[in-house]
Motif scaffolding. Structure first.
Motif, PDB file in Angstrom:
ATOM      1  N   VAL A 174      38.606   0.040  -1.268  1.00 25.96           N
ATOM      2  CA  VAL A 174      37.826   0.756  -0.250  1.00 25.96           C
ATOM      3  C   VAL A 174      38.639   0.869   1.040  1.00 25.96           C
ATOM      4  CG1 VAL A 174      35.793   0.556   1.261  1.00 25.96           C
ATOM      5  CG2 VAL A 174      35.574   0.135  -1.195  1.00 25.96           C
ATOM      6  N   PHE A 175      39.312  -0.207   1.406  1.00 24.82           N
ATOM      7  CA  PHE A 175      40.117  -0.220   2.633  1.00 24.82           C
ATOM      8  C   PHE A 175      41.258   0.787   2.530  1.00 24.82           C
ATOM      9  CE2 PHE A 175      43.078  -2.982   5.455  1.00 24.82           C
ATOM     10  CZ  PHE A 175      42.741  -2.235   6.576  1.00 24.82           C
ATOM     11  N   ARG A 176      41.951   0.787   1.403  1.00 24.16           N
ATOM     12  CA  ARG A 176      43.063   1.733   1.195  1.00 24.16           C
ATOM     13  C   ARG A 176      42.573   3.178   1.291  1.00 24.16           C
ATOM     14  NH1 ARG A 176      48.603   0.461   1.129  1.00 24.16           N
ATOM     15  NH2 ARG A 176      48.787  -1.693   0.484  1.00 24.16           N
ATOM     16  N   THR A 177      41.431   3.432   0.654  1.00 29.24           N
ATOM     17  CA  THR A 177      40.879   4.791   0.687  1.00 29.24           C
ATOM     18  C   THR A 177      40.524   5.179   2.123  1.00 29.24           C
ATOM     19  OG1 THR A 177      39.959   4.374  -1.491  1.00 29.24           O
ATOM     20  CG2 THR A 177      39.098   6.290  -0.342  1.00 29.24           C
ATOM     21  N   GLY A 178      39.923   4.242   2.839  1.00 31.90           N
ATOM     22  CA  GLY A 178      39.548   4.496   4.235  1.00 31.90           C
ATOM     23  C   GLY A 178      40.760   4.783   5.102  1.00 31.90           C
ATOM     24  N   LEU A 179      41.816   4.018   4.904  1.00 30.48           N
ATOM     25  CA  LEU A 179      43.033   4.213   5.714  1.00 30.48           C
ATOM     26  C   LEU A 179      43.662   5.578   5.445  1.00 30.48           C
ATOM     27  CD1 LEU A 179      44.935   0.784   5.630  1.00 30.48           C
ATOM     28  CD2 LEU A 179      43.831   1.864   7.598  1.00 30.48           C
ATOM     29  N   ALA A 180      43.495   6.048   4.205  1.00 31.81           N
ATOM     30  CA  ALA A 180      44.101   7.336   3.836  1.00 31.81           C
ATOM     31  C   ALA A 180      43.197   8.522   4.186  1.00 31.81           C
ATOM     32  CB  ALA A 180      44.404   7.337   2.329  1.00 31.81           C
ATOM     33  N   LEU A 198      38.513   7.337  11.430  1.00 32.95           N
ATOM     34  CA  LEU A 198      38.792   6.083  12.148  1.00 32.95           C
ATOM     35  C   LEU A 198      37.911   4.958  11.592  1.00 32.95           C
ATOM     36  CD1 LEU A 198      40.242   4.732  14.657  1.00 32.95           C
ATOM     37  CD2 LEU A 198      38.076   5.124  15.848  1.00 32.95           C
ATOM     38  N   LEU A 199      38.533   3.873  11.147  1.00 33.11           N
ATOM     39  CA  LEU A 199      37.787   2.715  10.643  1.00 33.11           C
ATOM     40  C   LEU A 199      37.568   1.734  11.789  1.00 33.11           C
ATOM     41  CD1 LEU A 199      39.834   2.078   7.346  1.00 33.11           C
ATOM     42  CD2 LEU A 199      37.830   3.558   7.663  1.00 33.11           C
ATOM     43  N   ARG A 200      36.366   1.180  11.869  1.00 36.62           N
ATOM     44  CA  ARG A 200      36.032   0.269  12.980  1.00 36.62           C
ATOM     45  C   ARG A 200      35.833  -1.151  12.448  1.00 36.62           C
ATOM     46  NH1 ARG A 200      30.739   2.557  14.043  1.00 36.62           N
ATOM     47  NH2 ARG A 200      30.971   2.439  11.795  1.00 36.62           N
ATOM     48  N   PHE A 201      36.664  -2.066  12.942  1.00 38.24           N
ATOM     49  CA  PHE A 201      36.637  -3.466  12.488  1.00 38.24           C
ATOM     50  C   PHE A 201      36.359  -4.399  13.681  1.00 38.24           C
ATOM     51  CE2 PHE A 201      39.108  -3.971   8.252  1.00 38.24           C
ATOM     52  CZ  PHE A 201      38.771  -2.710   7.797  1.00 38.24           C
ATOM     53  N   VAL A 223      44.598   7.682  15.518  1.00 38.26           N
ATOM     54  CA  VAL A 223      44.518   6.254  15.169  1.00 38.26           C
ATOM     55  C   VAL A 223      43.629   6.113  13.929  1.00 38.26           C
ATOM     56  CG1 VAL A 223      43.652   4.005  15.940  1.00 38.26           C
ATOM     57  CG2 VAL A 223      44.907   5.467  17.538  1.00 38.26           C
ATOM     58  N   ASN A 224      44.016   5.209  13.012  1.00 39.60           N
ATOM     59  CA  ASN A 224      43.292   5.056  11.748  1.00 39.60           C
ATOM     60  C   ASN A 224      42.316   3.888  11.743  1.00 39.60           C
ATOM     61  OD1 ASN A 224      46.301   5.965  11.216  1.00 39.60           O
ATOM     62  ND2 ASN A 224      44.977   6.986   9.726  1.00 39.60           N
ATOM     63  N   LEU A 225      42.613   2.882  12.586  1.00 43.29           N
ATOM     64  CA  LEU A 225      41.809   1.663  12.541  1.00 43.29           C
ATOM     65  C   LEU A 225      41.716   1.107  13.958  1.00 43.29           C
ATOM     66  CD1 LEU A 225      40.619  -0.869  11.012  1.00 43.29           C
ATOM     67  CD2 LEU A 225      42.950  -1.574  10.593  1.00 43.29           C
ATOM     68  N   VAL A 226      40.484   0.756  14.381  1.00 40.43           N
ATOM     69  CA  VAL A 226      40.330   0.116  15.690  1.00 40.43           C
ATOM     70  C   VAL A 226      39.730  -1.266  15.481  1.00 40.43           C
ATOM     71  CG1 VAL A 226      38.081   1.280  16.093  1.00 40.43           C
ATOM     72  CG2 VAL A 226      39.319   0.273  18.028  1.00 40.43           C
ATOM     73  N   ILE A 227      40.284  -2.251  16.200  1.00 43.24           N
ATOM     74  CA  ILE A 227      39.700  -3.594  16.168  1.00 43.24           C
ATOM     75  C   ILE A 227      39.118  -3.910  17.549  1.00 43.24           C
ATOM     76  CG2 ILE A 227      41.166  -4.474  14.289  1.00 43.24           C
ATOM     77  CD1 ILE A 227      42.876  -5.916  16.464  1.00 43.24           C
ATOM     78  N   TYR A 228      38.014  -4.660  17.511  1.00 41.23           N
ATOM     79  CA  TYR A 228      37.386  -5.196  18.726  1.00 41.23           C
ATOM     80  C   TYR A 228      37.423  -6.712  18.537  1.00 41.23           C
ATOM     81  CZ  TYR A 228      35.614  -0.395  18.711  1.00 41.23           C
ATOM     82  OH  TYR A 228      35.514   0.969  18.661  1.00 41.23           O
ATOM     83  N   PRO A 229      38.592  -7.316  18.714  1.00 39.55           N
ATOM     84  CA  PRO A 229      38.818  -8.659  18.170  1.00 39.55           C
ATOM     85  C   PRO A 229      37.936  -9.761  18.739  1.00 39.55           C
ATOM     86  CG  PRO A 229      40.674  -7.958  19.557  1.00 39.55           C
ATOM     87  CD  PRO A 229      39.789  -6.759  19.356  1.00 39.55           C
TER      88      PRO A 229
END
Ligand SMILES: C[C@](O)(C(=O)O)[C@H](CC(=O)O)C(=O)O
Ligand SMILES: [Mg+2]
Length: 297
Positions: free
Chosen positions: A14-20, A24-27, A233-239
């Protein structure tokens, strides 16, 4: 019950598909397994396991004091209770390339979907603090190559973080982003970018997905999801966001109880017992127990 229903392989797919996907994926950063369940319930794409949060939770500053075992334990605890893919902060990889290899394998075993390794010297520090330093590019490339070579599951995501901008400037960060992508990194994490223009420059330099760290009180402008998406940007983190919110609420609550002699005025600001039980799936445990208890031969 409250365990994950998806296997690590499914989460990684799922993560690989989302990145491709170009979306924008939100983590958000989970500060414990329970908060990971909140993140899932709110419909986010994944959970981030922050080194700063794991350290802070142990009452420690984020200066490379935590051990690989502590980080892997926390990663496993979180992966067990969520169907979301997790990405874990592996700092500098916990040592030399051979250690990096072992780090990758232990974190693969923990069930998360990926990790990031950075190019800071040891002891590392928060990427948004002054006075940090980086190893040379060749040393950093060896870390990334070791991580890629040690991975047993090809769908496990190896992200490379460069802290070079604050030390040597944007041109060096771009050079390193390219070198780490060439070494096999699946995702580039350019640390302490100032604004959308910085992300655009990284985007133009590499073909692999890129990550934005939207940590508060640091060196980065807090960019919205739509802005981040518009610069590719493909992925954002709010650490550390959830930990900061929770700690502020806890501190305010403690002050109120001390001042008022009761928590009465705070009750409406609390997660209700019912909601906690719902999040934990109490009912499903009861049903499971009943089904076993009622079982007749
Ligand atoms: C992303 C980070 O590596 C983390 O450990 O969460 C930190 C976040 C922070 O300290 O605000 C970092 O940016 O170094
Ligand atoms: Mg960190």
């Amino acid at each position: 019950m409250s365990h994950a229903t998806r296997s690590a392989a499914e989460k990684r797919a799922v993560f690989r598909t989302g990145l491709a996907s170009g979306r924008l994926l939100r983590f958000p950063g989970a500060f414990n397994p329970l908060s990971a369940k909140l993140i899932q319930r709110r419909g986010y794409d994944g959970v981030y396991l922050s080194g700063a949060v794991i350290s802070a939770e142990l009452g420690l500053p984020d200066i490379g004091l935590t051990t690989l075992t502590e980080v892997a334990d926390r990663a496993r605890q979180v992966a067990r209770v969520t169907d979301l893919p997790g990405i874990v902060d592996a700092d500098t990889g916990f040592g030399e390339p051979m250690n990096v290899a072992r780090t990758v394998q232990l974190l693969e075993d923990s069930g998360v979907a990926g990790l990031h390794i950075e190019d800071q010297v040891n002891p590392k520090r928060c990427g948004h603090l002054d006075g940090k330093d980086v190893v040379d590019t060749a040393t950093a490339v060896r870390r990334i190559s070791a991580a890629v070579a040690a991975r047993r599951d090809p769908s496990f995501v190896i992200a490379a973080r460069t802290d070079a901008k604050a030390v040597h400037g944007m041109a060096e960060a771009i050079t390193r982003a390219k070198a780490y992508a060439d070494a096999g990194a699946d995702l580039i994490f350019p640390e302490a970018m100032a604004d959308a223009k910085d992300f655009e420059a990284i985007r133009a330099a590499v073909d692999v997905p890129i990550l934005a760290n939207m940590t508060e009180f640091g060196k980065s402008e807090l960019l919205s999801v739509s802005t981040l998406e518009s610069v590719g940007v493909n992925l954002v983190i709010y650490p550390v966001t959830l930990l900061r919110l929770a700690m502020h609420a806890a501190d305010t609550g403690l002050a109120t109880i001390a001042a008022e002699g009761t928590q009465e005025s705070l009750v409406d600001a609390m997660q209700h017992r019912r909601d906690l039980y719902d999040l934990l799936g109490y009912e499903s445990y009861r049903a499971f127990d009943e089904s076993v208890f009622d079982f007749r031969l």
